[in-house]
Design a protein around this motif. Structure first.
Motif, PDB file in Angstrom:
ATOM      1  N   ALA A  68      32.651 -81.559 -66.723  1.00  0.00           N
ATOM      2  CA  ALA A  68      33.230 -80.679 -65.711  1.00  0.00           C
ATOM      3  C   ALA A  68      32.552 -79.314 -65.737  1.00  0.00           C
ATOM      4  N   LEU A  69      32.259 -78.801 -66.938  1.00  0.00           N
ATOM      5  CA  LEU A  69      31.592 -77.510 -67.071  1.00  0.00           C
ATOM      6  C   LEU A  69      30.159 -77.562 -66.535  1.00  0.00           C
ATOM      7  N   ILE A  70      29.450 -78.638 -66.839  1.00  0.00           N
ATOM      8  CA  ILE A  70      28.080 -78.794 -66.366  1.00  0.00           C
ATOM      9  C   ILE A  70      28.060 -78.868 -64.838  1.00  0.00           C
ATOM     10  N   THR A  71      29.005 -79.623 -64.271  1.00  0.00           N
ATOM     11  CA  THR A  71      29.093 -79.740 -62.815  1.00  0.00           C
ATOM     12  C   THR A  71      29.440 -78.395 -62.189  1.00  0.00           C
ATOM     13  N   ALA A  72      30.361 -77.661 -62.809  1.00  0.00           N
ATOM     14  CA  ALA A  72      30.746 -76.346 -62.297  1.00  0.00           C
ATOM     15  C   ALA A  72      29.551 -75.398 -62.265  1.00  0.00           C
ATOM     16  N   GLN A  73      28.662 -75.512 -63.254  1.00  0.00           N
ATOM     17  CA  GLN A  73      27.486 -74.648 -63.291  1.00  0.00           C
ATOM     18  C   GLN A  73      26.635 -74.840 -62.040  1.00  0.00           C
ATOM     19  N   LEU A  85      27.692 -75.873 -59.098  1.00  0.00           N
ATOM     20  CA  LEU A  85      28.430 -75.343 -57.954  1.00  0.00           C
ATOM     21  C   LEU A  85      28.381 -73.818 -57.937  1.00  0.00           C
ATOM     22  N   VAL A  86      28.470 -73.206 -59.126  1.00  0.00           N
ATOM     23  CA  VAL A  86      28.417 -71.744 -59.223  1.00  0.00           C
ATOM     24  C   VAL A  86      27.096 -71.218 -58.663  1.00  0.00           C
ATOM     25  N   LYS A  87      26.013 -71.925 -58.902  1.00  0.00           N
ATOM     26  CA  LYS A  87      24.705 -71.465 -58.446  1.00  0.00           C
ATOM     27  C   LYS A  87      24.610 -71.406 -56.928  1.00  0.00           C
ATOM     28  N   PHE A 128      27.209 -63.083 -60.974  1.00  0.00           N
ATOM     29  CA  PHE A 128      28.159 -64.141 -61.314  1.00  0.00           C
ATOM     30  C   PHE A 128      27.452 -65.334 -61.955  1.00  0.00           C
ATOM     31  N   VAL A 129      26.329 -65.734 -61.376  1.00  0.00           N
ATOM     32  CA  VAL A 129      25.566 -66.863 -61.911  1.00  0.00           C
ATOM     33  C   VAL A 129      25.094 -66.565 -63.331  1.00  0.00           C
ATOM     34  N   THR A 130      24.567 -65.349 -63.546  1.00  0.00           N
ATOM     35  CA  THR A 130      24.074 -64.974 -64.881  1.00  0.00           C
ATOM     36  C   THR A 130      25.186 -64.979 -65.916  1.00  0.00           C
ATOM     37  N   ASN A 131      26.336 -64.389 -65.570  1.00  0.00           N
ATOM     38  CA  ASN A 131      27.445 -64.332 -66.522  1.00  0.00           C
ATOM     39  C   ASN A 131      28.012 -65.714 -66.809  1.00  0.00           C
ATOM     40  N   PHE A 132      28.055 -66.581 -65.797  1.00  0.00           N
ATOM     41  CA  PHE A 132      28.536 -67.940 -66.029  1.00  0.00           C
ATOM     42  C   PHE A 132      27.568 -68.690 -66.936  1.00  0.00           C
ATOM     43  N   ASP A 133      26.265 -68.552 -66.666  1.00  0.00           N
ATOM     44  CA  ASP A 133      25.264 -69.230 -67.503  1.00  0.00           C
ATOM     45  C   ASP A 133      25.346 -68.760 -68.952  1.00  0.00           C
ATOM     46  N   ASP A 134      25.521 -67.440 -69.157  1.00  0.00           N
ATOM     47  CA  ASP A 134      25.627 -66.903 -70.516  1.00  0.00           C
ATOM     48  C   ASP A 134      26.870 -67.451 -71.220  1.00  0.00           C
ATOM     49  N   ALA A 135      27.978 -67.497 -70.472  1.00  0.00           N
ATOM     50  CA  ALA A 135      29.219 -68.020 -71.058  1.00  0.00           C
ATOM     51  C   ALA A 135      29.067 -69.492 -71.403  1.00  0.00           C
ATOM     52  N   TYR A 189      37.416 -64.349 -51.878  1.00  0.00           N
ATOM     53  CA  TYR A 189      37.382 -65.797 -51.691  1.00  0.00           C
ATOM     54  C   TYR A 189      35.990 -66.189 -51.215  1.00  0.00           C
ATOM     55  N   SER A 190      35.714 -67.470 -51.236  1.00  0.00           N
ATOM     56  CA  SER A 190      34.405 -67.968 -50.832  1.00  0.00           C
ATOM     57  C   SER A 190      34.546 -68.891 -49.636  1.00  0.00           C
ATOM     58  N   THR A 191      33.663 -68.723 -48.672  1.00  0.00           N
ATOM     59  CA  THR A 191      33.605 -69.607 -47.518  1.00  0.00           C
ATOM     60  C   THR A 191      32.152 -69.752 -47.096  1.00  0.00           C
ATOM     61  N   ASN A 192      31.711 -70.996 -46.889  1.00  0.00           N
ATOM     62  CA  ASN A 192      30.320 -71.268 -46.505  1.00  0.00           C
ATOM     63  C   ASN A 192      29.326 -70.581 -47.445  1.00  0.00           C
ATOM     64  N   HIS A 193      29.661 -70.610 -48.750  1.00  0.00           N
ATOM     65  CA  HIS A 193      28.808 -70.039 -49.803  1.00  0.00           C
ATOM     66  C   HIS A 193      28.690 -68.517 -49.716  1.00  0.00           C
ATOM     67  N   LYS A 194      29.611 -67.877 -49.018  1.00  0.00           N
ATOM     68  CA  LYS A 194      29.632 -66.418 -48.941  1.00  0.00           C
ATOM     69  C   LYS A 194      30.896 -65.922 -49.622  1.00  0.00           C
ATOM     70  N   TRP A 195      30.763 -64.871 -50.438  1.00  0.00           N
ATOM     71  CA  TRP A 195      31.921 -64.262 -51.085  1.00  0.00           C
ATOM     72  C   TRP A 195      32.453 -63.134 -50.201  1.00  0.00           C
ATOM     73  N   ILE A 196      33.764 -63.173 -49.954  1.00  0.00           N
ATOM     74  CA  ILE A 196      34.423 -62.184 -49.117  1.00  0.00           C
ATOM     75  C   ILE A 196      35.416 -61.391 -49.971  1.00  0.00           C
ATOM     76  N   LEU A 197      35.288 -60.059 -49.951  1.00  0.00           N
ATOM     77  CA  LEU A 197      36.189 -59.183 -50.692  1.00  0.00           C
ATOM     78  C   LEU A 197      37.258 -58.637 -49.748  1.00  0.00           C
ATOM     79  N   ILE A 198      38.532 -58.733 -50.156  1.00  0.00           N
ATOM     80  CA  ILE A 198      39.624 -58.124 -49.419  1.00  0.00           C
ATOM     81  C   ILE A 198      40.020 -56.849 -50.154  1.00  0.00           C
ATOM     82  N   ALA A 199      40.036 -55.742 -49.430  1.00  0.00           N
ATOM     83  CA  ALA A 199      40.300 -54.447 -50.065  1.00  0.00           C
ATOM     84  C   ALA A 199      41.019 -53.526 -49.089  1.00  0.00           C
ATOM     85  N   TRP A 200      41.738 -52.570 -49.655  1.00  0.00           N
ATOM     86  CA  TRP A 200      42.320 -51.508 -48.841  1.00  0.00           C
ATOM     87  C   TRP A 200      41.226 -50.486 -48.582  1.00  0.00           C
TER      88      TRP A 200
END
Length: 230
Positions: free
Chosen positions: A78-83, A85-87, A94-101, A175-186
Motif C-alpha cells: 500500500a505504501l509503495i502504491t501510494a508513492q 500516486l503521490v508523484k 510534497f513528493v520529496t517529503n513523502f519519499d524521505d519518509a 484538496y486535489s482535483t485533476n492532479h491539482k492542489w487547491i487551497l481554501i483560505a480566508w
C-alpha cells in the motif's frame, strides 16, 4: 526539519557513534543547544536509554536496538502504491517529503518485505490521461501553516491573467482535483473564503503570527457553494 525527523536522525547518529555532544548536534541540525537538550529529554521520555556522560556527551546504553516495525506485505504494498500516486500531484515539496519518509520506513522493513516491495515498485505505472504541465513547490509549507494556524502571505496569479496580486490569508484546508492542489483560505483582500490553485502561487511566506481559528469545515464549504478561484 521537523522535530520528529530530527529525533529520528539523532537516534540514528547515537546508534552509529559512541559519543555525541550537544554542541555538535546543535551545529549539525542548525538549532540551539537548548533545543538539543529538549530533544534528548523527548527520546528519554519515549523509552530510549540515552546515557549522559558529564563533560563528554551522549551515548546509547550498550546493546540497545530499535525493534523492527512489523509491516505486513499488504501494508508495504500500500505504501509503495501510494508513492506512485503521490508523484502525480506535481508538488515537489510534497513528493520529496513523502519519499524521505518512505525511505525511513522502508529501512525497517524485514528483508523479505524489502525485496518484494522493490519488485512491486517496478511493476506499477500511473497513467495521467489529462496531462497538464503544472508544478508547485509549496504544499509542505502550506500543510505546516494549516496545522499551526500561521498567517501566510502569497503572490498569486489568476487563470488567464498576467497580473499578480498580493494576498494575506488564513489557510484552512486543501484538496486535489485533476492532479491539482487547491487551497481554501480566508482572504483579507476579498474578506471571504477563496480557493487558490497552489501551482499558481508564485511566492509564499509563512508569518510567525497565529490567527484565531474560524472553525472552517471543508464539507460545509462544499455543500454551501462551488469553490471560487480568485
Amino acid at each position: 526539519m521537523s522535530q520528529l525527523s530530527r529525533l529520528i536522525s539523532i537516534l540514528t547518529l547515537l546508534k552509529s557513534k559512541r559519543l555525541l555532544t550537544a554542541p555538535d548536534l546543535a551545529q549539525k541540525f542548525n538549532v540551539s543547544v537548548r533545543t538539543i537538550y529538549r530533544d534528548i529529554r523527548k527520546l528519554e521520555e519515549a523509552g530510549v536509554p540515552v546515557i549522559s556522560i558529564e563533560g563528554r556527551g551522549y551515548s546509547l546504553m550498550e546493546g540497545y536496538q530499535v525493534a523492527p516495525m512489523q509491516f505486513t506485505e499488504k501494508e508495504a504494498n500500500a505504501l509503495i502504491t501510494a508513492q506512485h500516486l503521490v508523484k502525480q500531484t506535481k508538488d515537489a515539496s510534497f513528493v520529496t517529503n513523502f519519499d524521505d519518509a518512505l525511505t525511513k520506513i522502508k529501512s525497517v522493513f524485514k528483508t523479505s518485505i524489502q525485496e518484494k516491495s522493490e519488485i512491486l515498485n517496478n511493476k506499477i505505472y500511473v497513467f495521467n490521461s489529462n496531462y497538464e504541465a503544472i508544478a508547485s513547490n509549496a504544499l509542505s509549507d502550506i500543510q505546516l501553516a494549516i496545522t499551526n494556524f500561521n498567517y501566510v502571505e502569497i503572490n498569486y496569479r489568476k487563470a488567464n491573467d498576467t497580473s499578480i496580486s498580493f494576498r494575506k490569508i488564513e489557510p484552512y484546508a486543501f484538496y486535489s482535483t485533476n492532479h491539482k492542489w487547491i487551497l481554501i483560505a480566508w482572504c483579507y483582500l476579498r474578506e471571504d473564503y477563496r480557493a487558490f490553485r497552489i501551482d499558481r502561487i508564485l511566492h509564499l511566506k509563512i508569518l510567525p503570527q497565529i490567527f484565531e481559528d474560524r472553525k472552517f469545515n471543508l464539507l460545509d464549504y462544499f455543500q454551501s457553494c462551488s469553490y471560487k478561484e480568485k
